[in-house]
Design an enzyme around this catalytic site. Structure first.
Site, PDB file in Angstrom:
ATOM      1  N   HIS A 187       7.027  -1.197 -16.214  1.00  0.00           N
ATOM      2  CA  HIS A 187       6.664   0.211 -16.008  1.00  0.00           C
ATOM      3  C   HIS A 187       7.892   1.092 -15.812  1.00  0.00           C
ATOM      4  CE1 HIS A 187       3.313   3.016 -14.366  1.00  0.00           C
ATOM      5  NE2 HIS A 187       3.379   3.033 -15.683  1.00  0.00           N
ATOM      6  N   HIS A 222       4.411   1.009  -3.100  1.00  0.00           N
ATOM      7  CA  HIS A 222       4.718   0.461  -4.437  1.00  0.00           C
ATOM      8  C   HIS A 222       3.746  -0.694  -4.672  1.00  0.00           C
ATOM      9  CE1 HIS A 222       6.897  -0.539  -7.970  1.00  0.00           C
ATOM     10  NE2 HIS A 222       8.027  -1.001  -7.477  1.00  0.00           N
ATOM     11  N   LYS A 255      -3.816   8.738   3.661  1.00  0.00           N
ATOM     12  CA  LYS A 255      -3.367   8.366   2.317  1.00  0.00           C
ATOM     13  C   LYS A 255      -4.322   7.293   1.814  1.00  0.00           C
ATOM     14  CE  LYS A 255       0.608   9.369   0.077  1.00  0.00           C
ATOM     15  NZ  LYS A 255       1.226  10.607   0.071  1.00  0.00           N
ATOM     16  N   ILE A 256      -4.953   7.520   0.689  1.00  0.00           N
ATOM     17  CA  ILE A 256      -5.916   6.553   0.181  1.00  0.00           C
ATOM     18  C   ILE A 256      -5.191   5.612  -0.788  1.00  0.00           C
ATOM     19  CG2 ILE A 256      -8.195   6.241  -0.859  1.00  0.00           C
ATOM     20  CD1 ILE A 256      -8.156   8.136   1.604  1.00  0.00           C
ATOM     21  N   MET A 257      -5.167   4.346  -0.411  1.00  0.00           N
ATOM     22  CA  MET A 257      -4.392   3.379  -1.191  1.00  0.00           C
ATOM     23  C   MET A 257      -5.047   3.122  -2.549  1.00  0.00           C
ATOM     24  SD  MET A 257      -1.679   2.585   0.237  1.00  0.00           S
ATOM     25  CE  MET A 257      -1.154   3.729   1.473  1.00  0.00           C
ATOM     26  N   HIS A 261      -0.114   8.737  -8.249  1.00  0.00           N
ATOM     27  CA  HIS A 261       1.016   8.117  -8.934  1.00  0.00           C
ATOM     28  C   HIS A 261       2.128   9.132  -9.059  1.00  0.00           C
ATOM     29  CE1 HIS A 261       3.269   5.769 -11.852  1.00  0.00           C
ATOM     30  NE2 HIS A 261       2.559   4.741 -11.431  1.00  0.00           N
ATOM     31  N   ARG A 270      -3.272   2.399 -17.469  1.00  0.00           N
ATOM     32  CA  ARG A 270      -3.622   0.980 -17.395  1.00  0.00           C
ATOM     33  C   ARG A 270      -4.990   0.745 -16.755  1.00  0.00           C
ATOM     34  NH1 ARG A 270       1.568  -0.231 -13.889  1.00  0.00           N
ATOM     35  NH2 ARG A 270       0.619   1.604 -12.904  1.00  0.00           N
ATOM     36  N   ASP A 315      -3.428  -0.566  -9.118  1.00  0.00           N
ATOM     37  CA  ASP A 315      -3.712  -1.394  -7.944  1.00  0.00           C
ATOM     38  C   ASP A 315      -5.176  -1.300  -7.509  1.00  0.00           C
ATOM     39  OD1 ASP A 315      -1.099  -2.400  -7.607  1.00  0.00           O
ATOM     40  OD2 ASP A 315      -0.494  -0.450  -6.831  1.00  0.00           O
ATOM     41  N   ARG A 359      25.853   4.817  -8.960  1.00  0.00           N
ATOM     42  CA  ARG A 359      26.516   5.335  -7.768  1.00  0.00           C
ATOM     43  C   ARG A 359      26.271   6.847  -7.702  1.00  0.00           C
ATOM     44  NH1 ARG A 359      28.393   7.816  -3.517  1.00  0.00           N
ATOM     45  NH2 ARG A 359      30.078   6.770  -2.410  1.00  0.00           N
TER      46      ARG A 359
HETATM   47  N1  COA Z   1      -4.344   9.768  -0.948  1.00  0.00           N
HETATM   48  C1  COA Z   1      -4.462  11.013  -0.456  1.00  0.00           C
HETATM   49  N2  COA Z   1      -3.709  12.045  -0.879  1.00  0.00           N
HETATM   50  C2  COA Z   1      -2.836  11.786  -1.849  1.00  0.00           C
HETATM   51  C3  COA Z   1      -2.658  10.512  -2.415  1.00  0.00           C
HETATM   52  C4  COA Z   1      -3.464   9.484  -1.918  1.00  0.00           C
HETATM   53  N3  COA Z   1      -3.351   8.249  -2.398  1.00  0.00           N
HETATM   54  N4  COA Z   1      -1.695  10.554  -3.347  1.00  0.00           N
HETATM   55  C5  COA Z   1      -1.260  11.814  -3.378  1.00  0.00           C
HETATM   56  N5  COA Z   1      -1.945  12.559  -2.475  1.00  0.00           N
HETATM   57  C6  COA Z   1      -1.767  13.961  -2.192  1.00  0.00           C
HETATM   58  C7  COA Z   1      -0.542  14.141  -1.311  1.00  0.00           C
HETATM   59  O1  COA Z   1      -0.867  14.054   0.044  1.00  0.00           O
HETATM   60  C8  COA Z   1      -0.079  15.505  -1.706  1.00  0.00           C
HETATM   61  O2  COA Z   1      -0.912  16.452  -1.052  1.00  0.00           O
HETATM   62  P1  COA Z   1      -0.282  17.806  -0.452  1.00  0.00           P
HETATM   63  O3  COA Z   1       0.299  18.520  -1.648  1.00  0.00           O
HETATM   64  O4  COA Z   1      -1.427  18.474   0.190  1.00  0.00           O
HETATM   65  O5  COA Z   1       0.791  17.335   0.491  1.00  0.00           O
HETATM   66  C9  COA Z   1      -0.412  15.567  -3.191  1.00  0.00           C
HETATM   67  O6  COA Z   1      -1.457  14.635  -3.401  1.00  0.00           O
HETATM   68  C10 COA Z   1       0.773  15.214  -4.078  1.00  0.00           C
HETATM   69  O7  COA Z   1       1.182  13.917  -3.787  1.00  0.00           O
HETATM   70  P2  COA Z   1       2.681  13.458  -3.639  1.00  0.00           P
HETATM   71  O8  COA Z   1       2.891  12.938  -2.250  1.00  0.00           O
HETATM   72  O9  COA Z   1       3.602  14.510  -4.161  1.00  0.00           O
HETATM   73  O10 COA Z   1       2.770  12.274  -4.630  1.00  0.00           O
HETATM   74  P3  COA Z   1       4.032  11.363  -4.776  1.00  0.00           P
HETATM   75  O11 COA Z   1       4.417  11.405  -6.190  1.00  0.00           O
HETATM   76  O12 COA Z   1       5.110  11.596  -3.802  1.00  0.00           O
HETATM   77  O13 COA Z   1       3.416   9.965  -4.356  1.00  0.00           O
HETATM   78  C11 COA Z   1       2.385   7.928  -4.401  1.00  0.00           C
HETATM   79  C12 COA Z   1       2.916   9.070  -5.242  1.00  0.00           C
HETATM   80  C13 COA Z   1       1.998   6.770  -5.312  1.00  0.00           C
HETATM   81  C14 COA Z   1       3.468   7.430  -3.427  1.00  0.00           C
HETATM   82  C15 COA Z   1       1.175   8.416  -3.615  1.00  0.00           C
HETATM   83  O14 COA Z   1       0.191   8.876  -4.503  1.00  0.00           O
HETATM   84  C16 COA Z   1       0.616   7.356  -2.709  1.00  0.00           C
HETATM   85  O15 COA Z   1       1.116   7.146  -1.601  1.00  0.00           O
HETATM   86  N6  COA Z   1      -0.469   6.651  -3.128  1.00  0.00           N
HETATM   87  C17 COA Z   1      -1.048   5.609  -2.352  1.00  0.00           C
HETATM   88  C18 COA Z   1      -0.244   4.317  -2.484  1.00  0.00           C
HETATM   89  C19 COA Z   1      -0.417   3.659  -3.832  1.00  0.00           C
HETATM   90  O16 COA Z   1      -1.526   3.513  -4.332  1.00  0.00           O
HETATM   91  N7  COA Z   1       0.693   3.236  -4.393  1.00  0.00           N
HETATM   92  C20 COA Z   1       0.729   2.553  -5.674  1.00  0.00           C
HETATM   93  C21 COA Z   1       1.419   3.370  -6.696  1.00  0.00           C
HETATM   94  S1  COA Z   1       1.292   2.648  -8.304  1.00  0.00           S
END
Ligand code: COA
Length: 382
Positions: A187, A222, A255-257, A261, A270, A315, A359
């Protein structure tokens, strides 16, 4: 961008070229070496995809047979590694034990520092062949059971089930697992892959790069998310609770797992393939438990997309799929490693083929320059 502009989390930064995979969030697509990942997942076995990721093209039958012969020869762990694994702490997370075991593979390889293209390829296949057995043997150790030796008559995915459970499940279950292997394989510049490339860029060895990547993948933001998804589904417990659970969680700003993305904003390419395989497997298993988790997933997905417009990532369907295959939750991220070893090692090879030490710069926000005073004259800060 201005020279001194900070890109937190390197978001939006293009750090290097790659010919391995292309993420196209605007058209919701992911290709490995030019092939759509959905097509690879449904039309090829994982072994073919591994060959593709490393070599740039899908294999002919002869090329695939050659890879399979080498992989089968490389199956099997040394007595020393088994002895070390027997001493692993009973409370250790399998990602921690896997990290240590991969590091051990590096120190027992007399050619660890051979970073010629041929040397890197050999070590990549070596890790691809041995990591499933490490994960399986560690699973059995945690459950007080002796390891099961690999079976050279079984293919890659079948052999993993055999080493975990002593039997091979129905073809639909193997197919679901094999599809997940392909979908997890690569990815682009995600955190763990970039970690592997960063370590490789110092011209360290490939085992060190992979060991670091395992540490990066462990985090719940991640790879660890597939485990967190299953904890969430068990917490919800019943389809009747699913919608309210999600609404409450969103109200509490949890944060909902398994959702969201960094790159995909309107759905992870995917997910439909994995969800389809998950559903087919649920129908084949056809137990109350399998149908229950399918329904909970479906309602959580529908509610999250409806309420927030945030889509599930890979996931989300992978977590419950692994659970229903019989794997313990802490094994889910190690299973991700069984697949991602292909992508990581391909990236190490690519990095070293035209290497530039990684770096970046930093924006200093600490104390201004000041003079060192004698210890007797220093005052404690309140
Ligand atoms: N549950 C609830 N809210 C979520 C969310 C989630 N899983 N993912 C994003 N959001 C919300 C954020 O809180 C944010 O809201 P705000 O603007 O009110 O603060 C908005 O959506 C934008 O999200 P952002 O934090 O900018 O996304 P990011 O690019 O930094 O984060 C992840 C991406 C993957 C880290 C994030 O979506 C996340 O933590 N997901 C859950 C963990 C997960 O499934 N990881 C596997 C990735 S493949």
């Amino acid at each position: 961008m201005a020279d001194n502009e900070v890109k937190y989390g390197l978001a939006g930064v293009v750090a290097d070229d790659t010919a391995i995979s292309k993420v196209m969030p605007d058209i919701n697509s992911l290709t490995y070496r030019g092939y759509k990942v959905q097509d690879l997942a449904t039309k090829c076995r994982f072994e073919e995809v591994a060959y593709l990721i490393w070599n740039g093209d899908l294999p002919t039958q002869t090329q695939l047979d050659t890879l399979n012969v080498v992989e089968r020869k490389e199956r099997g762990l040394s007595r020393d590694l088994h002895d070390v694994m027997a001493k692993f702490s009973s409370h250790a997370h399998p990602m921690d034990t896997l990290r240590t075991a991969i590091s051990f593979l590096g120190q027992e390889d007399p050619t660890t520092d051979d970073s010629t293209p041929g040397g890197l390829y050999k070590k990549s296949v070596r890790m691809y062949a041995k990591i499933p057995e490490i994960v399986a043997a560690d699973f059995r150790r945690r459950n007080g059971k002796a390891p099961i030796a690999p079976d050279p008559d079984l293919d890659f995915s079948e052999n993993f089930f055999h080493m975990c459970f002593g039997e091979v499940p129905k073809p639909e279950i193997i197919k679901c697992f094999d599809i997940s292997m392909t979908l997890y394989a690569e990815h682009s510049f995600n955190a763990s892959t970039f970690t592997a490339r960063t370590i490789a860029s110092s011209t360290s060895d490939i085992y060190s790069a992979v060991t670091g990547a395992v540490g990066s993948l462990k985090g719940p933001l991640h790879g660890g998310a597939n485990e967190a998804v299953m904890h969430m589904l068990t917490e919800v417990g019943d389809p009747d609770n699913a919608r309210d659970w999600m609404l409450t969680a969103l109200k509490e700003k949890r944060k909902i797992m398994g959702f969201g993305h960094r790159v995909y904003r309107s759905g992870d390419s995917r997910v439909p393939t994995m969800t389809d395989a998950y559903k087919k497997m649920v129908d084949v298993i056809d137990t109350e438990e399998a149908q229950k988790y399918w329904e909970i997933s479906r309602i959580l997905d529908e509610t999250m997309v409806g309420e927030k417009g945030i889509y599930p990532n890979l996931d989300f369907p992978a977590g419950p799929s692994y659970y229903l295959m019989g794997f313990e939750i802490p094994m889910f991220t190690p299973i991700f490693v069984i697949s991602r070893i292909t992508g990581w090692t391909a990236h190490v090879m690519e990095q070293l083929a035209s290497n530039k030490l990684v770096r970046p710069l930093s924006n200093y926000v600490g104390a201004p320059q000041r003079d060192v005073v004698d210890i007797a004259s220093r005052e404690e800060k309140k």
